[in-house]
Scaffold this motif. Structure first.
Motif, PDB file in Angstrom:
ATOM      1  N   TRP A 172      12.671   1.323  -1.331  1.00 18.39           N
ATOM      2  CA  TRP A 172      11.990   0.384  -0.439  1.00 18.39           C
ATOM      3  C   TRP A 172      12.048   0.963   0.967  1.00 18.39           C
ATOM      4  CZ3 TRP A 172      14.680  -4.684   1.515  1.00 18.39           C
ATOM      5  CH2 TRP A 172      13.839  -5.341   2.427  1.00 18.39           C
ATOM      6  N   ASP A 173      10.883   1.209   1.562  1.00 23.19           N
ATOM      7  CA  ASP A 173      10.804   1.608   2.970  1.00 23.19           C
ATOM      8  C   ASP A 173      10.411   0.385   3.766  1.00 23.19           C
ATOM      9  OD1 ASP A 173      10.830   3.285   5.224  1.00 23.19           O
ATOM     10  OD2 ASP A 173       8.631   3.472   5.112  1.00 23.19           O
ATOM     11  N   CYS A 174      11.339  -0.131   4.543  1.00 19.97           N
ATOM     12  CA  CYS A 174      11.157  -1.372   5.283  1.00 19.97           C
ATOM     13  C   CYS A 174      10.780  -1.072   6.730  1.00 19.97           C
ATOM     14  CB  CYS A 174      12.440  -2.189   5.218  1.00 19.97           C
ATOM     15  SG  CYS A 174      12.255  -3.824   5.919  1.00 19.97           S
ATOM     16  N   GLY A 175       9.776  -1.777   7.254  1.00 18.88           N
ATOM     17  CA  GLY A 175       9.244  -1.436   8.562  1.00 18.88           C
ATOM     18  C   GLY A 175       8.479  -0.134   8.485  1.00 18.88           C
ATOM     19  N   THR A 176       7.677   0.002   7.441  1.00 18.70           N
ATOM     20  CA  THR A 176       7.051   1.289   7.115  1.00 18.70           C
ATOM     21  C   THR A 176       6.016   1.748   8.130  1.00 18.70           C
ATOM     22  OG1 THR A 176       6.108   2.532   5.253  1.00 18.70           O
ATOM     23  CG2 THR A 176       5.169   0.357   5.709  1.00 18.70           C
ATOM     24  N   GLY A 177       5.473   0.818   8.922  1.00 18.95           N
ATOM     25  CA  GLY A 177       4.432   1.206   9.866  1.00 18.95           C
ATOM     26  C   GLY A 177       3.232   1.776   9.140  1.00 18.95           C
ATOM     27  N   ASN A 178       2.890   3.018   9.464  1.00 16.73           N
ATOM     28  CA  ASN A 178       1.746   3.665   8.823  1.00 16.73           C
ATOM     29  C   ASN A 178       2.141   4.455   7.573  1.00 16.73           C
ATOM     30  OD1 ASN A 178       2.591   6.378   9.768  1.00 16.73           O
ATOM     31  ND2 ASN A 178       2.076   5.578  11.773  1.00 16.73           N
ATOM     32  N   GLY A 179       3.319   4.178   7.029  1.00 17.81           N
ATOM     33  CA  GLY A 179       3.713   4.793   5.770  1.00 17.81           C
ATOM     34  C   GLY A 179       4.271   6.188   5.868  1.00 17.81           C
ATOM     35  N   GLN A 180       4.693   6.568   7.061  1.00 16.65           N
ATOM     36  CA  GLN A 180       5.193   7.920   7.288  1.00 16.65           C
ATOM     37  C   GLN A 180       6.376   8.255   6.377  1.00 16.65           C
ATOM     38  OE1 GLN A 180       7.735   9.243  10.955  1.00 16.65           O
ATOM     39  NE2 GLN A 180       5.622   9.136  11.608  1.00 16.65           N
ATOM     40  N   VAL A 181       7.365   7.381   6.340  1.00 19.38           N
ATOM     41  CA  VAL A 181       8.539   7.622   5.500  1.00 19.38           C
ATOM     42  C   VAL A 181       8.198   7.406   4.031  1.00 19.38           C
ATOM     43  CG1 VAL A 181      10.894   6.852   4.978  1.00 19.38           C
ATOM     44  CG2 VAL A 181      10.118   7.012   7.363  1.00 19.38           C
ATOM     45  N   ALA A 182       7.417   6.379   3.752  1.00 15.58           N
ATOM     46  CA  ALA A 182       7.052   6.080   2.353  1.00 15.58           C
ATOM     47  C   ALA A 182       6.365   7.269   1.696  1.00 15.58           C
ATOM     48  CB  ALA A 182       6.143   4.861   2.310  1.00 15.58           C
ATOM     49  N   SER A 183       5.571   8.002   2.450  1.00 12.21           N
ATOM     50  CA  SER A 183       4.870   9.160   1.896  1.00 12.21           C
ATOM     51  C   SER A 183       5.841  10.242   1.451  1.00 12.21           C
ATOM     52  CB  SER A 183       3.896   9.737   2.935  1.00 12.21           C
ATOM     53  OG  SER A 183       2.895   8.798   3.265  1.00 12.21           O
ATOM     54  N   VAL A 184       6.945  10.377   2.184  1.00 12.94           N
ATOM     55  CA  VAL A 184       7.967  11.352   1.787  1.00 12.94           C
ATOM     56  C   VAL A 184       8.732  10.840   0.571  1.00 12.94           C
ATOM     57  CG1 VAL A 184      10.049  12.582   2.522  1.00 12.94           C
ATOM     58  CG2 VAL A 184       8.169  12.223   4.144  1.00 12.94           C
ATOM     59  N   THR A 193      10.081   7.437  -8.417  1.00 16.07           N
ATOM     60  CA  THR A 193       9.039   7.001  -9.345  1.00 16.07           C
ATOM     61  C   THR A 193       8.138   5.955  -8.706  1.00 16.07           C
ATOM     62  OG1 THR A 193      10.529   7.405 -11.205  1.00 16.07           O
ATOM     63  CG2 THR A 193       8.610   6.019 -11.625  1.00 16.07           C
ATOM     64  N   ALA A 194       8.733   5.008  -8.000  1.00 13.19           N
ATOM     65  CA  ALA A 194       7.971   3.939  -7.353  1.00 13.19           C
ATOM     66  C   ALA A 194       8.542   3.658  -5.971  1.00 13.19           C
ATOM     67  CB  ALA A 194       8.004   2.671  -8.201  1.00 13.19           C
ATOM     68  N   VAL A 195       7.658   3.392  -5.021  1.00  9.95           N
ATOM     69  CA  VAL A 195       8.057   3.096  -3.644  1.00  9.95           C
ATOM     70  C   VAL A 195       7.362   1.814  -3.200  1.00  9.95           C
ATOM     71  CG1 VAL A 195       8.042   3.864  -1.239  1.00  9.95           C
ATOM     72  CG2 VAL A 195       8.351   5.536  -3.085  1.00  9.95           C
ATOM     73  N   GLU A 196       8.144   0.864  -2.717  1.00 10.62           N
ATOM     74  CA  GLU A 196       7.619  -0.324  -2.060  1.00 10.62           C
ATOM     75  C   GLU A 196       7.737  -0.107  -0.552  1.00 10.62           C
ATOM     76  OE1 GLU A 196       6.114  -2.917  -3.211  1.00 10.62           O
ATOM     77  OE2 GLU A 196       6.514  -2.796  -5.373  1.00 10.62           O
ATOM     78  N   ALA A 197       6.646  -0.337   0.165  1.00 10.46           N
ATOM     79  CA  ALA A 197       6.626  -0.110   1.611  1.00 10.46           C
ATOM     80  C   ALA A 197       6.138  -1.381   2.292  1.00 10.46           C
ATOM     81  CB  ALA A 197       5.711   1.057   1.945  1.00 10.46           C
ATOM     82  N   THR A 198       6.968  -1.947   3.169  1.00  3.53           N
ATOM     83  CA  THR A 198       6.632  -3.223   3.793  1.00  3.53           C
ATOM     84  C   THR A 198       6.612  -3.103   5.305  1.00  3.53           C
ATOM     85  OG1 THR A 198       8.944  -3.984   3.892  1.00  3.53           O
ATOM     86  CG2 THR A 198       7.687  -4.497   1.884  1.00  3.53           C
ATOM     87  N   ASP A 199       5.782  -3.939   5.917  1.00  3.71           N
ATOM     88  CA  ASP A 199       5.723  -4.018   7.370  1.00  3.71           C
ATOM     89  C   ASP A 199       5.152  -5.371   7.745  1.00  3.71           C
ATOM     90  OD1 ASP A 199       5.975  -1.760   9.725  1.00  3.71           O
ATOM     91  OD2 ASP A 199       4.589  -3.371  10.287  1.00  3.71           O
ATOM     92  N   LEU A 200       5.521  -5.861   8.905  1.00  4.65           N
ATOM     93  CA  LEU A 200       4.974  -7.127   9.370  1.00  4.65           C
ATOM     94  C   LEU A 200       3.506  -6.987   9.758  1.00  4.65           C
ATOM     95  CD1 LEU A 200       6.082 -10.001   9.841  1.00  4.65           C
ATOM     96  CD2 LEU A 200       6.452  -9.368  12.229  1.00  4.65           C
ATOM     97  N   SER A 201       3.087  -5.769  10.104  1.00  4.12           N
ATOM     98  CA  SER A 201       1.751  -5.528  10.641  1.00  4.12           C
ATOM     99  C   SER A 201       0.796  -5.007   9.567  1.00  4.12           C
ATOM    100  CB  SER A 201       1.824  -4.517  11.794  1.00  4.12           C
ATOM    101  OG  SER A 201       0.545  -4.064  12.150  1.00  4.12           O
ATOM    102  N   GLN A 202      -0.207  -5.792   9.226  1.00  8.25           N
ATOM    103  CA  GLN A 202      -1.232  -5.315   8.304  1.00  8.25           C
ATOM    104  C   GLN A 202      -2.055  -4.209   8.944  1.00  8.25           C
ATOM    105  OE1 GLN A 202      -1.790  -6.398   4.951  1.00  8.25           O
ATOM    106  NE2 GLN A 202      -2.952  -4.485   5.039  1.00  8.25           N
ATOM    107  N   ALA A 203      -2.250  -4.276  10.258  1.00  7.58           N
ATOM    108  CA  ALA A 203      -3.007  -3.227  10.946  1.00  7.58           C
ATOM    109  C   ALA A 203      -2.326  -1.872  10.811  1.00  7.58           C
ATOM    110  CB  ALA A 203      -3.181  -3.588  12.423  1.00  7.58           C
ATOM    111  N   GLN A 204      -0.998  -1.854  10.907  1.00  5.98           N
ATOM    112  CA  GLN A 204      -0.264  -0.613  10.703  1.00  5.98           C
ATOM    113  C   GLN A 204      -0.441  -0.112   9.271  1.00  5.98           C
ATOM    114  OE1 GLN A 204       1.556   1.495  12.462  1.00  5.98           O
ATOM    115  NE2 GLN A 204       1.957   0.475  14.396  1.00  5.98           N
TER     116      GLN A 204
END
Length: 244
Positions: free
Chosen positions: A38-50, A56-67
């Motif tokens: 789980w990448d929390c506060g993912t923003g534009n997914g920078q960490v989630a991409s790594v 196998t699976a990554v959940e990426a969350t952020d308060l901002s849908q625009a991000q």
């Protein structure tokens, strides 16, 4: 959790620094299984991409849908616009939980409670951030003066957690470790100013005063930049991890 970055999500994706490979390798050495992260506060997914290259699976969350809208779509990454403190995840789900440059915006007690709910026993939580960049003594002095005096009153109070490298944020986990990972780029003066323009305090200053303070800062920096078209710009990335 505050949402301060939706208004300039595209610039944030383009000009914010990423994180050094050494940081990720340090984190991964502590992880027992690579099923779910789980990448929390993912923003534009920078960490989630790594993380997607290792889990196998990554959940990426952020308060901002625009991000999140600026994130690269990957088959094993699922993005959700939800608060850090309240998620739809099942208990005992994740082997690793990461927070890059976002922990200081969270409700600490509620977030830590959520981490303990959704993490597997023995999972790793890793959090990190970066403070002011370093270029040269003359350039650094100009940026520090701008940081403290021009836009100092426009920083949110949570900024002090970055300045003291999360020393006052509760981190109730076992076997904690800390380290610092320098990340260096070769940037032009224009690239530097684009990065500084992503600061939330700059946007708040602009809204309050009707003009962008980066324009005059550019002139001050130009005077001390020198003849080189680009310069090494180093971000000290401070990190800590622990076992849930």
């Amino acid at each position: 959790m505050k949402d301060l970055f939706s208004g300039h999500a595209a610039d944030y994706a383009l000009y914010r620094p990423d994180y050094p490979e050494a940081l990720y390798q340090w984190v991964f050495r502590h992880v027992r299984q690579f099923d779910a992260a789980w990448d929390c506060g993912t923003g534009n997914g920078q960490v989630a991409s790594v993380l997607a290259r290792h889990f196998t699976a990554v959940e990426a969350t952020d308060l901002s849908q625009a991000q999140i809208n600026e994130a690269v779509a990957l088959p094993n990454v699922h993005y959700r616009a939800v608060p850090a403190e309240t998620t739809p995840f099942e208990e005992n789900t994740f082997d690793l939980i990461t927070v890059g440059q976002a922990l200081h915006w969270f409700d600490f007690a509620r977030f830590n409670q959520e981490v303990k709910r959704v993490a597997k026993k023995g999972a790793i939580i890793a959090v990190w951030g970066y403070e002011l960049l370093n270029i040269s003594s003359e350039i650094d002095a100009v940026i520090l003066d701008f940081y403290r005096h021009t836009i100092g009153d426009y920083w949110d109070p949570e900024r002090h957690h970055i300045e003291n490298e999360y020393a006052e944020i509760p981190f109730p986990y076992r076997n904690t470790e800390k380290s610092v990972f320098p990340q260096t780029y070769e940037w032009t003066l224009a690239q530097l100013c684009h990065y500084l323009n992503t600061w939330s305090s700059v946007r708040k200053f602009e809204k309050a005063n009707g003009y962008n303070p980066i324009e005059s800062l550019y002139d001050r920096l130009h005077d001390v930049w020198g003849d080189s078209p680009s310069r090494p710009v180093t971000f000290p990335v401070f990190a800590q991890l622990g076992e849930v």
